[in-house]
Design a protein around this motif. Structure first.
Motif, PDB file in Angstrom:
ATOM      1  N   ALA A 297      -3.464 -13.793   4.923  1.00  0.00           N
ATOM      2  CA  ALA A 297      -3.327 -15.212   4.529  1.00  0.00           C
ATOM      3  C   ALA A 297      -1.877 -15.567   4.214  1.00  0.00           C
ATOM      4  O   ALA A 297      -1.595 -16.224   3.200  1.00  0.00           O
ATOM      5  N   GLY A 298      -0.974 -15.129   5.047  1.00  0.00           N
ATOM      6  CA  GLY A 298       0.439 -15.456   4.877  1.00  0.00           C
ATOM      7  C   GLY A 298       1.200 -14.531   3.960  1.00  0.00           C
ATOM      8  O   GLY A 298       2.441 -14.605   3.898  1.00  0.00           O
ATOM      9  N   ARG A 299       0.520 -13.664   3.237  1.00  0.00           N
ATOM     10  CA  ARG A 299       1.197 -12.695   2.372  1.00  0.00           C
ATOM     11  C   ARG A 299       1.541 -11.458   3.197  1.00  0.00           C
ATOM     12  O   ARG A 299       0.651 -10.819   3.769  1.00  0.00           O
ATOM     13  N   VAL A 300       2.800 -11.105   3.240  1.00  0.00           N
ATOM     14  CA  VAL A 300       3.233  -9.944   4.018  1.00  0.00           C
ATOM     15  C   VAL A 300       2.646  -8.680   3.414  1.00  0.00           C
ATOM     16  O   VAL A 300       2.661  -8.486   2.196  1.00  0.00           O
ATOM     17  N   VAL A 301       2.120  -7.827   4.279  1.00  0.00           N
ATOM     18  CA  VAL A 301       1.562  -6.540   3.857  1.00  0.00           C
ATOM     19  C   VAL A 301       2.488  -5.441   4.355  1.00  0.00           C
ATOM     20  O   VAL A 301       2.839  -5.401   5.537  1.00  0.00           O
ATOM     21  N   SER A 302       2.894  -4.538   3.460  1.00  0.00           N
ATOM     22  CA  SER A 302       3.817  -3.474   3.846  1.00  0.00           C
ATOM     23  C   SER A 302       3.561  -2.221   3.021  1.00  0.00           C
ATOM     24  O   SER A 302       2.782  -2.238   2.065  1.00  0.00           O
ATOM     25  N   GLU A 303       4.236  -1.147   3.405  1.00  0.00           N
ATOM     26  CA  GLU A 303       4.169   0.112   2.673  1.00  0.00           C
ATOM     27  C   GLU A 303       5.322   0.200   1.686  1.00  0.00           C
ATOM     28  O   GLU A 303       6.455  -0.165   2.018  1.00  0.00           O
TER      29      GLU A 303
ATOM     30  N   THR B 214      -9.687  -0.126   0.477  1.00  0.00           N
ATOM     31  CA  THR B 214     -10.206  -0.273   1.834  1.00  0.00           C
ATOM     32  C   THR B 214     -10.667   1.089   2.352  1.00  0.00           C
ATOM     33  O   THR B 214     -10.050   2.109   2.075  1.00  0.00           O
ATOM     34  N   ASN B 215     -11.770   1.075   3.060  1.00  0.00           N
ATOM     35  CA  ASN B 215     -12.142   2.199   3.905  1.00  0.00           C
ATOM     36  C   ASN B 215     -13.042   1.684   5.013  1.00  0.00           C
ATOM     37  O   ASN B 215     -13.369   0.498   5.060  1.00  0.00           O
ATOM     38  N   SER B 216     -13.464   2.553   5.897  1.00  0.00           N
ATOM     39  CA  SER B 216     -14.139   2.103   7.112  1.00  0.00           C
ATOM     40  C   SER B 216     -15.570   1.646   6.886  1.00  0.00           C
ATOM     41  O   SER B 216     -16.153   1.013   7.770  1.00  0.00           O
ATOM     42  N   LEU B 217     -16.159   1.953   5.749  1.00  0.00           N
ATOM     43  CA  LEU B 217     -17.514   1.500   5.453  1.00  0.00           C
ATOM     44  C   LEU B 217     -17.510   0.296   4.516  1.00  0.00           C
ATOM     45  O   LEU B 217     -18.153  -0.710   4.781  1.00  0.00           O
ATOM     46  N   ARG B 218     -16.780   0.404   3.416  1.00  0.00           N
ATOM     47  CA  ARG B 218     -16.750  -0.696   2.452  1.00  0.00           C
ATOM     48  C   ARG B 218     -15.878  -1.850   2.942  1.00  0.00           C
ATOM     49  O   ARG B 218     -16.003  -2.968   2.484  1.00  0.00           O
ATOM     50  N   LEU B 219     -14.950  -1.555   3.844  1.00  0.00           N
ATOM     51  CA  LEU B 219     -13.989  -2.507   4.377  1.00  0.00           C
ATOM     52  C   LEU B 219     -13.040  -2.970   3.274  1.00  0.00           C
ATOM     53  O   LEU B 219     -11.938  -2.465   3.161  1.00  0.00           O
TER      54      LEU B 219
ATOM     55  N   ASN C 153      -4.512   1.310   8.389  1.00  0.00           N
ATOM     56  CA  ASN C 153      -3.597   1.133   9.517  1.00  0.00           C
ATOM     57  C   ASN C 153      -3.847  -0.196  10.225  1.00  0.00           C
ATOM     58  O   ASN C 153      -2.905  -0.869  10.665  1.00  0.00           O
ATOM     59  N   TRP C 154      -5.123  -0.580  10.342  1.00  0.00           N
ATOM     60  CA  TRP C 154      -5.445  -1.845  11.008  1.00  0.00           C
ATOM     61  C   TRP C 154      -4.883  -3.024  10.218  1.00  0.00           C
ATOM     62  O   TRP C 154      -4.333  -3.969  10.802  1.00  0.00           O
ATOM     63  N   ILE C 155      -4.994  -2.976   8.895  1.00  0.00           N
ATOM     64  CA  ILE C 155      -4.453  -4.055   8.065  1.00  0.00           C
ATOM     65  C   ILE C 155      -2.936  -4.125   8.194  1.00  0.00           C
ATOM     66  O   ILE C 155      -2.352  -5.215   8.314  1.00  0.00           O
TER      67      ILE C 155
ATOM     68  N   THR D 199       0.859  -1.176   0.000  1.00  0.00           N
ATOM     69  CA  THR D 199       0.000   0.000   0.000  1.00  0.00           C
ATOM     70  C   THR D 199       0.898   1.230   0.000  1.00  0.00           C
ATOM     71  O   THR D 199       1.996   1.197   0.578  1.00  0.00           O
ATOM     72  N   PRO D 200       0.511   2.309  -0.675  1.00  0.00           N
ATOM     73  CA  PRO D 200       1.371   3.486  -0.742  1.00  0.00           C
ATOM     74  C   PRO D 200       1.651   4.073   0.645  1.00  0.00           C
ATOM     75  O   PRO D 200       0.787   4.034   1.529  1.00  0.00           O
TER      76      PRO D 200
END
Length: 270
Positions: free
Chosen positions: A212-218, A235-240, A203-205, A189-190
């Motif tokens: 699922a085992g895939r590293v998430v980073s900036e 992602t956002n707080s309503l659509r998730l 931020n929560w993600i 994610t940027p």
């Protein structure tokens, strides 16, 4: 002044000071959160973000005051979308005019059901560039002119969303969402330094560290890297979580990466 609208079905009109700087100059911040099963999802993070944004603008917002407005507005609400707005309050004329009252807080709950997954969206690149040094890129200020113009232009062109890029050619965000890109076994994610709004869901993600085992980073994501992605989602707080099916003429796998459904269930229970 504290105003609240306690239910999704009620329609209230309130007196509003016409000197309010939020009304006249977009001098304020807001937060939108999901109410699910009578609870604000990620409640503390939303309060943190609201207070941080107000503090960045020099607005003296007390966390307890924001929490009281949040709780009053959602009392008796089972599901819906909560928006809390904070302005600097009524003030004298001019950009640097002194306020003559306390900050204004008001809340509104709208009908919204997060029970079904949002449909995939096709995205247009906005002609408006994102300025990573702007406060409007780092906080949810009331100045949403660029976002409105970009989304309306995308819809007029037959798309459902718009992406903002920086002068350097890196993707920043969508009009109302953060952007995630999957390439192979990695998800990016940027960064905020590229103009990404540090959204509560984003931020929560990142705090989870993986999907699922895939590293998430900036990391910075160029236009070319975006087009080469296997999947793109928002992602956002309503659509998730919301899949992106196309960026311009480039098509992606329309489904979400494996593991997103589990994270969604972790947040809202279904």
């Amino acid at each position: 002044m504290i105003l609240s609208q306690p239910s999704a079905s009620s329609q209230h009109s309130e007196l509003f000071d016409l000197r309010d700087r939020g009304l006249l100059l977009a001098d304020g911040v807001f937060d939108t959160s999901l109410v699910r099963d009578g609870q604000v999802v990620l409640r503390e993070a939303h309060l943190d973000r609201l207070v941080e944004g107000a503090t960045a603008l020099g607005i003296a917002l007390e966390r307890d005051a924001a929490a009281q407005v949040m709780d009053a507005a959602t009392e008796g609400v089972i599901t819906g979308a909560l928006r809390i707005t904070v302005t600097r309050g009524a003030g004298a004329r001019g950009l640097a005019g002194e306020t003559v009252a306390a900050p204004t807080l008001f809340a509104n709950v709208s009908d919204y059901d997060a029970g079904s997954l949002p449909s995939p969206v096709r995205v247009q690149e906005s002609a408006i560039l994102r300025n990573p040094t702007s406060l409007t890129a780092r906080y949810k200020t009331l100045s949403y002119t660029d976002n409105i113009a970009a989304l309306r232009a995308a819809i007029a062109a037959g798309f459902e969303e718009a992406f903002f890029f920086t002068v350097a050619g890196n993707v920043a965000c969508a009009s109302v969402a953060n952007v995630f890109v999957q390439k192979g076994e990695t998800i990016f994610t940027p960064p905020v330094s590229d103009g990404a709004l540090p959204g509560v869901m984003r931020n929560w993600i990142l705090e989870q560290g993986e999907i699922a085992g895939r590293v998430v980073s900036e990391r910075s994501i160029s236009r070319e890297e975006l087009r080469a992605a296997d999947r793109v989602f928002l992602t956002n707080s309503l659509r998730l979580f919301q899949p992106v099916s196309a960026f311009g003429d480039k098509r992606f796998e329309a489904g979400l990466p494996e593991g997103c459904a589990e994270l969604r269930s972790q947040l809202i229970g279904s």
